[in-house]
Design a protein around this motif. Sequence first.
Motif, PDB file in Angstrom:
ATOM      1  N   ALA A 168       0.856  -1.190   0.000  1.00 13.34           N
ATOM      2  CA  ALA A 168       0.000   0.000   0.000  1.00 13.34           C
ATOM      3  C   ALA A 168       0.892   1.239   0.000  1.00 13.34           C
ATOM      4  O   ALA A 168       1.935   1.269   0.651  1.00 13.34           O
ATOM      5  N   CYS A 169       0.450   2.250  -0.733  1.00 15.44           N
ATOM      6  CA  CYS A 169       1.285   3.446  -0.826  1.00 15.44           C
ATOM      7  C   CYS A 169       0.419   4.679  -1.088  1.00 15.44           C
ATOM      8  O   CYS A 169      -0.803   4.586  -1.158  1.00 15.44           O
ATOM      9  N   TYR A 170       1.076   5.795  -1.230  1.00 16.33           N
ATOM     10  CA  TYR A 170       0.439   7.092  -1.460  1.00 16.33           C
ATOM     11  C   TYR A 170       1.436   7.915  -2.265  1.00 16.33           C
ATOM     12  O   TYR A 170       2.614   7.537  -2.380  1.00 16.33           O
ATOM     13  N   GLY A 171       1.012   9.055  -2.779  1.00 20.75           N
ATOM     14  CA  GLY A 171       1.921   9.921  -3.516  1.00 20.75           C
ATOM     15  C   GLY A 171       3.153  10.238  -2.673  1.00 20.75           C
ATOM     16  O   GLY A 171       3.028  10.655  -1.533  1.00 20.75           O
ATOM     17  N   GLY A 172       4.332  10.018  -3.201  1.00 20.78           N
ATOM     18  CA  GLY A 172       5.580  10.277  -2.490  1.00 20.78           C
ATOM     19  C   GLY A 172       6.226   9.031  -1.908  1.00 20.78           C
ATOM     20  O   GLY A 172       7.382   9.071  -1.488  1.00 20.78           O
ATOM     21  N   THR A 173       5.520   7.922  -1.904  1.00 16.98           N
ATOM     22  CA  THR A 173       6.070   6.690  -1.317  1.00 16.98           C
ATOM     23  C   THR A 173       7.319   6.236  -2.058  1.00 16.98           C
ATOM     24  O   THR A 173       8.190   5.600  -1.466  1.00 16.98           O
ATOM     25  N   GLN A 174       7.431   6.582  -3.342  1.00 12.76           N
ATOM     26  CA  GLN A 174       8.601   6.146  -4.109  1.00 12.76           C
ATOM     27  C   GLN A 174       9.911   6.624  -3.485  1.00 12.76           C
ATOM     28  O   GLN A 174      10.964   6.070  -3.768  1.00 12.76           O
ATOM     29  N   LYS A 175       9.854   7.609  -2.615  1.00  7.76           N
ATOM     30  CA  LYS A 175      11.064   8.071  -1.909  1.00  7.76           C
ATOM     31  C   LYS A 175      11.553   7.016  -0.916  1.00  7.76           C
ATOM     32  O   LYS A 175      12.735   6.948  -0.612  1.00  7.76           O
ATOM     33  N   TYR A 176      10.630   6.195  -0.416  1.00  7.80           N
ATOM     34  CA  TYR A 176      10.951   5.237   0.639  1.00  7.80           C
ATOM     35  C   TYR A 176      10.889   3.782   0.206  1.00  7.80           C
ATOM     36  O   TYR A 176      11.427   2.920   0.892  1.00  7.80           O
ATOM     37  N   SER A 177      10.200   3.502  -0.868  1.00  7.87           N
ATOM     38  CA  SER A 177       9.925   2.113  -1.186  1.00  7.87           C
ATOM     39  C   SER A 177       9.564   1.913  -2.639  1.00  7.87           C
ATOM     40  O   SER A 177       9.100   2.839  -3.309  1.00  7.87           O
TER      41      SER A 177
END
Length: 181
Positions: A168-177
Amino acid sequence: EYMDGYRVFTWDPDRFAEFSAGVAKLKEMGFKVVTIIDPGVKKEKGYFVYDEGLANDYYIKDRDGIPYVNRVWPGEVVYPDFSDAQVRQWWGAKHRLLTEQGVAGIWNDMNEPVSFDGPIADDVTFNNDGAPATHAEIHNVYGHLMAKATYDGLKKLTGKRPFVITRACYGGTQKYSTVWT
């Protein structure tokens, strides 16, 4: 299936009696071990993760201010309140139990969060770093905040760029995962 009864930050003492040796052997063969972690913490007195979270008021709460309980793989569970920076730091530090065994990355799963006994009620409450919020407000960002907690914890523990996968993710999660679907 490496966990002891689906308790996060554990491994089965019978099936994986030599957990770190197994991870080391895989590393010698060129493999990097990534273990799966779910946010549902088994509700069980005497289980160190549950007890620590309860003692420090780290779980989301029902409308009466009591830790919210639902059910996933380990049975009855409570959910960490990742909207609270202290909880994120605690959760991140818990990964030491795995990194010390040679685990190279973490796969966050079931972090919508999943609840087998029906959806989490919209009025379940979160600390939200001192600005209380409801599940209706936090639901979509819950997985993102778990990914951040995992990333920050692994980075602090290993000093390396963390390898984190999240469901599960949200906008900006690509910074962490990275995200799997």
